[in-house]
Design an enzyme around this catalytic site. Structure first.
Site, mmCIF file in Angstrom:
data_model
loop_
_atom_site.group_PDB
_atom_site.id
_atom_site.type_symbol
_atom_site.label_atom_id
_atom_site.label_comp_id
_atom_site.label_asym_id
_atom_site.label_seq_id
_atom_site.Cartn_x
_atom_site.Cartn_y
_atom_site.Cartn_z
ATOM 1 N N PHE A 126 0.811 -1.215 0.000
ATOM 2 C CA PHE A 126 0.000 0.000 0.000
ATOM 3 C C PHE A 126 0.843 1.263 0.000
ATOM 4 C CE2 PHE A 126 -2.731 -3.285 1.457
ATOM 5 C CZ PHE A 126 -3.930 -3.004 0.831
ATOM 6 N N GLY A 127 2.151 1.148 -0.147
ATOM 7 C CA GLY A 127 2.972 2.330 -0.208
ATOM 8 C C GLY A 127 4.341 2.120 0.397
ATOM 9 N N ASP A 151 -4.517 -8.597 8.099
ATOM 10 C CA ASP A 151 -3.214 -8.783 7.453
ATOM 11 C C ASP A 151 -2.129 -9.006 8.504
ATOM 12 O OD1 ASP A 151 -1.104 -6.993 5.087
ATOM 13 O OD2 ASP A 151 -1.614 -9.116 5.221
#
Length: 850
Positions: free
Chosen positions: A549-550, A661
């Site tokens: 996600f980054g 997660d």
């Protein structure tokens, strides 16, 4: 670990009654006088006993069992069986119980070794949690009797602190008691029976005798015997419990005293009218005692009477065996096994005049272990449920009767409409089966073949089986193909139009969204400008790592080091992003990474977190940086920190939060190796009144629970992932490691194999001599906790609060663990559609500090 009022964990049992003289052995650090007879009625306060072979009264028997006696009562005259309390182990003597047991003493009151007089355990405190060498038992100055492992881990306590306890003694009939200064009883083992009764001992209404799982496994099985207001009952545990024996008495309508069953010389008396001494209202006749006796409720469901005779223990009566063979007992042939009357052989159910096979043996060589369905029952395919009829077969439980079913067809239809019903048995008398008894069964144990002319009734059993859906004919398949193709084409056109309209509208509202000012929203973390964060990270030059996600960069705001996460490809509008920031910012816990602030300017979305100097957990357990192996104490603390963080998200937040997660890359460590959970970008908020949330598949391959295949998930998916991470910490390797030999690539498959073969020590991290040499037993217990978390059925997994209790010693791991873990990762890969993940398939590499 099972809790009982003051006594917190219990164990097996066997007892007896005779005239005695008291001998108390103090196997403590206090000095003793060699050769003298010990003559103390109690063990006093502030006394500590250590479990090791150096203890003065340590005796090893011919079968390999051993005792280390603490207190002893020997016969007042001559010699014979005696009561003692202390540490006991069964062969191969790797695990000890703090127990009351029967030993053989000589005329001098010393424990001796008769040829066949193996010690008999009659009660134990730590039935579910045996201890090892050098464990300690302490009668503290506060009056609490406490059992601990050698490393100090709490195992069991009498919980009598502050109740004026002055000492401990064993009574003339084998009752281990704690007494006060006036020698009055404060607590007694008879109030917490395990699987045995002795002369003079009573089983009160509500108390239970619990059978051992086997002769070598002391944990509780599903079989138990208890006292109801109208007599003695024996059940096998299920939902609801299934009755296989009862000895009923018509209760008095005026008596308010609880019913009790007392083991007396020559009988097992049932007292319904009064708890005072007197004649019982009913009784089960037993052989009159010629010597010491005890009654034990055993792992096969029998209640047997034993007596000391000829220098050994002899079974003299099978108390509740009312049939000529054992077929009437619920576990004689395991689940679904059919016991043939007369021969007592076990077979799997088969359909007459058919080659179809719906059941197979659990073990071909051991027929008594039962059978399993070839195709498990599925509640999603109730239309494919069918009955396998078994003629002249009965079922032991007559407690669950469907009163509305008066004939055979009604009986079967009622079961077909209820998915929890696994079988029915219909019993009738005479030639007419229009008025009989329909028994409903939710869990199928042993069945029994009968001969109607012998038992004087007729009975047929019907086992529910799952049929595999049959294929449609070719014409229907062709029509379905044409319709499917047409529907797909129409759907594609509609989706293209919807996407076009959506993009147009989003662009319009996004421009309005950028004009809104959210600085005034209450409860928000600190807001930073994009320019400020670019400056504090030195133009985003110090990258700590990157994930799905980054990327994460090191920065410094004032004197505080921070980790700045720059989200890439964020599709959220500013309102949605800030709403999520407000939620995450309101969460504060010592084991969660703290969100300091955020940035939301134009398309830029950034989150500012506290800096974690030692980076993520994966760098410390995968040995990518040639780091020194973590010691067991540090690993244990990290595991507990992870559990506490998840427990807070699941059970203590205002809204339940599923992380979705959990993996080593999302577990960060501070300077002192305290662990904190990070990366809530995948989290899903769950209302407290919701049991499941339907969502697209998210997370990282290798850590996904089986229920992701259904898209109906609960917070239990985190518990499955926690089990995977727990095994990675213990084994020092990745869950999926292609550098390993082919058969060892997947850690969870390897765990299943080693668990089934009792070779769990093979997967302990070989880099850690500390874990292998000094803490092997604790590591094995931790693996069992991981296997509990990895259960295929999410309802069988523990909650995170239960996990925390296990780690802190407040309870023990569930015993009935299914080792057939489902490999969700393989199943998901087989779908061939990796794009369904919300996160990309590669694991993040955030292994540096952040």
């Amino acid at each position: 670990m099972q809790s009982f009022l003051p006594f917190k964990t219990m164990l097996p049992a066997n007892l007896f009654f005779f005239d005695v003289m008291v001998v108390v052995i103090l196997a403590t650090a206090a000095p003793s006088v060699s050769g003298q007879r010990y003559d103390y009625p109690t063990a006093n306060l502030s006394t500590r006993w250590v479990n090791n072979a150096a203890a003065e009264h340590s005796v090893t028997y011919s079968d390999g069992s051993a005792i280390r006696a603490i207190v002893l009562r020997s016969p007042q005259t001559s010699y014979g069986p005696s009561f003692a309390a202390g540490f006991f182990c069964a062969p191969p003597c790797q695990a000890f119980l703090f127990a009351v047991f029967i030993v053989y003493t000589n005329s001098g009151g010393r424990i001796t070794l008769p040829v066949n007089g193996i010690p008999q355990v009659i009660w134990s405190a730590n039935r579910a949690s045996p201890v090892g060498e050098n464990a300690t038992l302490e009668l503290t100055g506060e009056g609490d009797l406490v059992l601990r492992e050698a490393n100090g881990r709490f195992v069991w306590s009498s919980s009598t602190s502050g109740r004026s306890v002055a000492g401990m003694e064993i009574t003339e009939n084998g009752n281990l008691v704690l007494v006060d200064q006036k020698n009055a009883t404060v607590l007694k083992s008879f109030d917490y029976p395990t699987d045995t009764l002795v002369h003079g001992q009573s089983l009160l209404q509500g108390m239970k005798l619990r059978a051992n799982t086997s002769n070598t496994n002391w944990t509780e099985s599903k079989l138990y015997m208890t006292v109801h207001p109208d007599g003695l009952y024996a059940f096998v545990e299920s939902t609801p419990p299934q009755l296989y024996y009862n000895s009923q008495v018509i209760p008095s309508k005026t008596s308010k005293d609880p019913t009790r069953v007392t083991f007396m010389n020559g009988s097992l008396g049932i007292f319904v009218h009064s708890t005072q001494p007197g004649s019982p209202d009913a009784s089960i006749t037993l052989p009159t005692a010629k010597s010491t006796q005890y009654i034990r409720f055993e792992s096969d469901g029998h209640l047997r009477l034993y007596e000391w005779s000829g220098g050994e223990w002899t079974m003299v009566s099978d108390v509740i065996k009312i049939f000529p063979d054992d077929c009437a007992f619920p576990t004689v042939c395991g689940e679904y096994g059919v016991c043939t009357s007369g021969g007592g052989q076990c077979i799997c159910p088969v359909q007459s005049n058919s080659n179809s096979s719906y059941f197979h043996p659990v073990d071909e060589r051991k027929a008594n272990l039962g059978c399993a369905p070839v195709t498990p029952i599925s509640c999603k395919e109730m239309e494919n449920h069918q009955f396998l009829p078994l003629t002249d077969v009965s079922y032991f439980d007559v407690g669950q009767i469907i009163k509305t079913a008066k004939n055979r067809e009604d009986c079967k239809q009622a079961c077909l409409k209820n998915c929890s019903c696994k079988a029915v048995a219909f019993r009738w008398y005479g030639q007419n089966d229009l008025d009989g008894q329909c028994q409903s069964v939710t869990e199928v144990f042993s069945l029994q073949s009968i001969q109607p002319e012998t038992v004087h009734y007729n009975s047929s059993a019907y086992l529910k089986v799952q049929l595999i859906s049959s294929s449609s004919d070719p014409k229907q398949n062709k029509m379905k193909t044409i319709l499917g193709a047409t529907f797909a084409a129409i759907t594609t056109v509609v989706l293209v139009v919807i996407i076009f309209i959506y993009v147009r509208r989003r662009r319009k509202y996004q421009e309005l969204d950028e004009e809104l000012d959210f600085d005034i929203l209450p409860g928000m973390p600190m807001r930073f400008s994009f320019e400020k964060l670019r400056e504090c990270t030195e133009e985003f030059s110090k990258k700590l790592g990157e994930g799905g996600f980054g990327s994460v960069f090191e920065g410094k705001i004032g004197e505080e080091r921070v980790a700045v996460k720059r989200l890439e490809g964020a599709r959220q509008g500013k309102k949605e992003f800030l709403a999520e920031v407000e939620t995450i910012g309101s969460i504060e816990h010592i084991n969660l990474v703290r969100l300091i602030g955020f940035c939301a300017e134009k398309s830029n979305r950034l989150l500012v977190y506290e800096y974690m100097p030692r980076g993520s957990l994966d760098r410390w357990i995968y040995y990518r940086h040639d780091n020194v192996p973590l010691d067991w104490c540090t690993r244990y603390r990290i595991i507990l920190d992870i559990a506490k963080g998840l427990c807070y998200l699941h059970e203590e937040c205002r809204r339940k939060i599923a992380h979705l997660d959990i993996k080593p890359q999302n577990i960060l460590l501070d300077d002192n190796f305290n662990a904190k959970l990070a990366d809530f970008g995948l989290s899903k908020l769950i209302d407290r009144d919701q049991s499941k949330v339907v969502t697209v598949m998210r997370g990282t391959p290798g850590y996904l629970a089986p229920e992701w295949l259904t898209s109906q998930i609960t917070e239990k998916v985190d518990i499955y992932s926690f089990g995977v991470v727990l095994m990675e910490i213990i084994s020092g390797r990745k869950n999926i490691d292609v550098s390993q030999p082919e058969e060892n690539v997947q850690l969870i498959n390897l765990l299943r194999e080693k668990a089934q073969n009792n070779q769990l020590t093979d997967i302990i991290d070989k880099h850690s001599k500390d874990m292998i040499s000094n803490h092997q037993d604790e590591v094995i217990q931790m693996m069992k906790l991981a296997m509990w978390c990895l259960q295929n059925d999410s309802s069988q997994r523990p909650s995170m609060s239960m996990v925390v209790k296990v780690l802190e010693g407040g309870m023990s791991v569930e015993n009935c663990i299914d080792y057939n873990f489902f490999n969700a990762n393989s199943a998901i890969s087989a779908q061939g559609n990796p794009s369904t993940y919300s996160a990309p398939p590669q694991a993040s590499v955030l292994s540096g500090p952040r």
